[in-house]
Design a protein around this motif. Structure first.
Motif, short mmCIF file in Angstrom:
data_model
loop_
_atom_site.label_atom_id
_atom_site.label_comp_id
_atom_site.label_asym_id
_atom_site.label_seq_id
_atom_site.Cartn_x
_atom_site.Cartn_y
_atom_site.Cartn_z
N GLU A 134 0.82 -1.19 -0.03
CA GLU A 134 -0.01 0.07 -0.10
C GLU A 134 0.85 1.44 -0.12
O GLU A 134 1.81 1.32 0.76
CB GLU A 134 -1.03 0.09 1.30
N SER A 135 0.42 2.15 -0.54
CA SER A 135 -0.78 2.35 -1.70
C SER A 135 -0.09 2.24 -3.07
O SER A 135 -0.62 1.87 -3.85
CB SER A 135 -1.42 3.63 -1.28
N ARG A 136 1.07 2.93 -3.12
CA ARG A 136 1.63 3.17 -4.52
C ARG A 136 2.23 1.69 -5.10
O ARG A 136 2.27 1.60 -6.41
CB ARG A 136 2.71 4.09 -4.47
N ASP A 178 6.84 0.95 -5.18
CA ASP A 178 7.52 1.80 -6.00
C ASP A 178 8.72 2.20 -5.64
O ASP A 178 9.49 2.54 -6.40
CB ASP A 178 6.65 3.19 -6.20
N VAL A 179 8.88 2.57 -4.40
CA VAL A 179 10.17 2.99 -3.70
C VAL A 179 10.67 2.04 -2.60
O VAL A 179 10.05 1.60 -1.84
CB VAL A 179 10.01 4.33 -3.02
N ALA A 232 13.10 2.88 0.50
CA ALA A 232 14.06 3.76 1.24
C ALA A 232 14.83 3.35 2.46
O ALA A 232 15.74 2.72 2.20
CB ALA A 232 12.81 4.98 1.63
N THR A 233 14.07 3.36 3.56
CA THR A 233 14.91 2.51 4.47
C THR A 233 14.80 1.00 4.64
O THR A 233 15.48 0.38 5.13
CB THR A 233 14.42 2.90 6.14
N GLY A 234 13.83 0.46 3.73
CA GLY A 234 13.69 -1.03 3.63
C GLY A 234 13.07 -1.71 4.73
O GLY A 234 12.50 -2.61 4.68
N GLY A 235 12.31 -0.81 5.62
CA GLY A 235 11.56 -1.35 6.72
C GLY A 235 10.07 -2.02 6.05
O GLY A 235 9.90 -3.23 6.62
N LYS A 245 -1.75 -1.20 5.50
CA LYS A 245 -1.64 -0.66 6.68
C LYS A 245 -2.61 -1.42 7.54
O LYS A 245 -3.53 -1.54 7.11
CB LYS A 245 -1.76 0.91 6.63
O1 LIG Z 1 11.62 1.75 2.74
P1 LIG Z 1 10.71 2.46 3.40
O2 LIG Z 1 11.53 3.37 4.43
O3 LIG Z 1 9.99 1.43 4.72
O4 LIG Z 1 9.80 3.44 2.78
C1 LIG Z 1 9.15 2.82 1.59
C2 LIG Z 1 7.55 2.91 1.58
O5 LIG Z 1 7.31 4.49 1.87
C3 LIG Z 1 6.44 4.70 0.87
O6 LIG Z 1 5.05 4.60 1.19
P2 LIG Z 1 4.25 5.35 2.13
O7 LIG Z 1 4.29 5.01 3.37
O8 LIG Z 1 4.71 6.88 1.72
O9 LIG Z 1 2.59 5.03 1.79
P3 LIG Z 1 1.78 5.17 0.56
O10 LIG Z 1 2.16 4.42 -0.72
O11 LIG Z 1 0.66 4.84 0.83
O12 LIG Z 1 1.87 6.85 0.10
C4 LIG Z 1 6.69 3.90 -0.43
O13 LIG Z 1 5.60 3.67 -1.23
C5 LIG Z 1 6.74 2.43 0.13
O14 LIG Z 1 5.83 1.85 0.51
#
Ligand SMILES: O=P(O)(O)OC[C@H]1O[C@H](OP(=O)(O)OP(=O)(O)O)[C@H](O)[C@@H]1O
Ligand SMILES: Nc1ncnc2[nH]cnc12
Length: 186
Positions: A71-73, A134-135, A137-140, A94
């Motif tokens: 979720e969500s992207r 999509d992304v 970032a920290t990988g959590g 979530k």
């Molecule tokens: O590698 P991490 O640090 O865990 O972060 C990556 C996550 O953060 C963003 O989601 P976000 O929580 O912004 O939710 P969204 O996609 O619903 O906007 C992204 O789409 C990943 O799911």
């Protein structure tokens, strides 16, 4: 865009076009965050196709049975990946969003914790799973998703992200046995 791109063997020009289309929005959703916005890619037919082809490339012959989208992207391209791979699609959401019984995993954020869930019956033992977001970032989030899939008995064949924020070293949080594929490193 005037130039066409081949569907396979993605070249540097195509990757550069994708990279240029990612929009960086400063201070969203909070001060200090440089938000990577993929909507310009989603809205452009040729770039959207390129993004899907690039994400799929290593997994075409891997007999994937389920794509797990976060979720969500991760739902947007994840659904398309599932269609192309002739696999099912499983949403990881979530906490509190899924209607049926769930498995849950709590993970560390930069400050505090968050919880994600997956339906208990979404992945079966023997499923060959591709995790997509999509992304990274920290990988959590991805780390917790791997745990959910493995608790359900699935085999994580790989994780495919459109964007890796390399400075945050998120890939280090994923288990060593999970192949990680990222299209753009920013
Ligand atoms: O590698 P991490 O640090 O865990 O972060 C990556 C996550 O953060 C963003 O989601 P976000 O929580 O912004 O939710 P969204 O996609 O619903 O906007 C992204 O789409 C990943 O799911
Ligand atoms: N900088 C960022 N841009 C987009 N999604 C993110 N998820 C975590 N960090 C992000």
């Amino acid at each position: 865009m005037e130039q066409g791109y081949p569907r396979t063997n993605m070249n540097e020009t195509a990757l550069e076009a994708l990279k240029q289309a990612i929009r960086t929005v400063p201070d969203f959703p909070e001060p200090g965050i440089q938000f990577k916005d993929i909507t310009p890619v989603l809205g452009h037919p040729e770039l959207l196709r390129l993004a899907i082809d690039a994400l799929l490339a290593p997994f075409q012959e891997e007999a994937i049975t389920k794509v797990v989208g976060i979720e969500s992207r991760g739902f947007i391209l994840g659904g398309m990946l599932a269609h192309h791979l002739e696999a099912g699609f499983v949403p990881v959401r979530k906490k509190g969003k899924l209607p049926y019984q769930t498995l849950a995993e709590t993970y560390q954020l930069e400050y505090g914790t968050d919880t994600i869930e997956m339906h208990v019956d979404a992945i079966k033992p023997g499923d060959r799973v591709l995790i997509h977001d999509d992304v990274i970032a920290t990988g959590g989030t991805a780390e917790a998703t791997v745990r959910l899939v493995e608790r359900a008995g699935g085999q994580v064949v790989g994780c495919a992200f459109l964007i890796e924020l390399t400075a945050l070293q998120g890939r280090k949080r994923l288990p060593a046995h999970v192949p990680i594929h990222t299209v753009l490193q920013l």
